[in-house]
Design a protein around this motif. Sequence first.
Motif, PDB file in Angstrom:
ATOM      1  N   ARG A 195       8.448 -10.925   0.504  1.00 37.50           N
ATOM      2  CA  ARG A 195       9.574 -10.760   1.417  1.00 37.50           C
ATOM      3  C   ARG A 195      10.676 -11.732   1.022  1.00 37.50           C
ATOM      4  O   ARG A 195      10.404 -12.885   0.690  1.00 37.50           O
ATOM      5  N   ARG A 212       0.892  -3.016   0.515  1.00 36.75           N
ATOM      6  CA  ARG A 212       1.206  -3.965   1.577  1.00 36.75           C
ATOM      7  C   ARG A 212       1.394  -5.360   0.970  1.00 36.75           C
ATOM      8  O   ARG A 212       1.062  -5.614  -0.177  1.00 36.75           O
ATOM      9  N   ASN A 213       1.941  -6.236   1.776  1.00 36.20           N
ATOM     10  CA  ASN A 213       2.085  -7.645   1.390  1.00 36.20           C
ATOM     11  C   ASN A 213       2.943  -7.841   0.139  1.00 36.20           C
ATOM     12  O   ASN A 213       2.684  -8.736  -0.671  1.00 36.20           O
ATOM     13  N   ASP A 248       8.231  -6.993   6.873  1.00 34.60           N
ATOM     14  CA  ASP A 248       7.304  -6.554   5.835  1.00 34.60           C
ATOM     15  C   ASP A 248       7.912  -5.371   5.096  1.00 34.60           C
ATOM     16  O   ASP A 248       8.460  -4.448   5.713  1.00 34.60           O
ATOM     17  N   LYS A 254       6.728  -2.808   3.344  1.00 36.96           N
ATOM     18  CA  LYS A 254       6.204  -1.470   3.582  1.00 36.96           C
ATOM     19  C   LYS A 254       6.578  -0.977   4.973  1.00 36.96           C
ATOM     20  O   LYS A 254       7.018   0.176   5.142  1.00 36.96           O
TER      21      LYS A 254
END
Length: 383
Positions: free
Chosen positions: A177, A173-174, A72, A74
């Motif tokens: 990737r 976040r998210n 991830d 972050k």
Amino acid sequence: MRKQIAPTWTLLALAISAFAIGSTEFISVGLMPLLVKSFGITVSQAGWTVSIYALGITIGAPLLTLLTGRFDRKTLMLGIMTLFVASNLLAALAAFAHGLFMSVASVIAADVVAPAKRASAIAVMFTGLTVATVTGVPLGTFIGQIASWHMSFLFISAIGVIGLIANSLLIPRNLPRPGKTDPRGLLRILLNPQLFVALLITALGYGGTFTVYTFLSPLLEEKMGWSATTVVIILVVYGLMVAVGNTLGGRWANLQPLQALRKMFIGLALTLVALLATSSMHYLGLINVLVMGFFAFMNVPGLQLYIVKLAETYTPNDITLASSLNISAFNIGIALGSLIGGQVTAKLDLGITPLFGAVMVGVSIILVGWLLRQAASVADCTK
């Protein structure tokens, strides 16, 4: 429902972290006279503190990018800054955190804004590096002068903690990737002529400045006759020039990065030639040093954006890896420029270092011309 974080705040968090990381890489420039005295070494030997750190980034950026593609974004950034703070306290492993940070942060910066603003976003992120030259390096140098060079690294660690907190609060976040990174992507990138030449341009065009910048404090003191106290002030003004150049460079490179880069490199080459002629002059030499600062980081946003655009066209599955290789290329340039500058200082004269930097930048101008011709040929074929 989680509140959306504005891109401006995310870029600020990245810039704060880049400030800490940039201070680590360039702090040796201001501390060089202290390192020479502390370890009883020559100026050219002290220059290895910049070269070796840069080589660590060169190795760490692509290697760690390959290993962290599924993480991830972050969480990865928080891990990077934690590693950076801890390793700065040890003053040993910071280069590995640096390389991965710059690779991932560049992609995050480009992801959180509209496509037409990507170069400006990358420029904002890299503003942390330029602000490091404005305040971080001079302040770290001042701390080293009144205490010891060890305390300078404690100061940088404290800034790193602030960056860690900012990343925790301000990076969304998210984020996308890249997924598992294929090691064969290294070959796909390096065997592509356009991408390979672009990496050479980054190394030579950016690295040319470091034949001089790495030894800036000795140049200002020994050749131009400025006092150690005044050099701290000069480094602040130099950093301000770098910040202005970086900001303008990001704006100019948004739409046509390659054309903008050619003009920037021509300006830098001419400045280095002028500095060669004025390296022993008190005031004219200082003016040329400051103009060099204006051009020194101006090319960074365009170089980083252009490699991403090329990767999107030729190796779309390897964009993050291409970004990391370009970070490596930046640092190959730093290591090469510092090494050449050190050898010139040891065997010839400190004042001749701008000549070798101008040659490096001159080669990059020729390579940019080749890429422009290739782009024109592709455009003609598609008509």
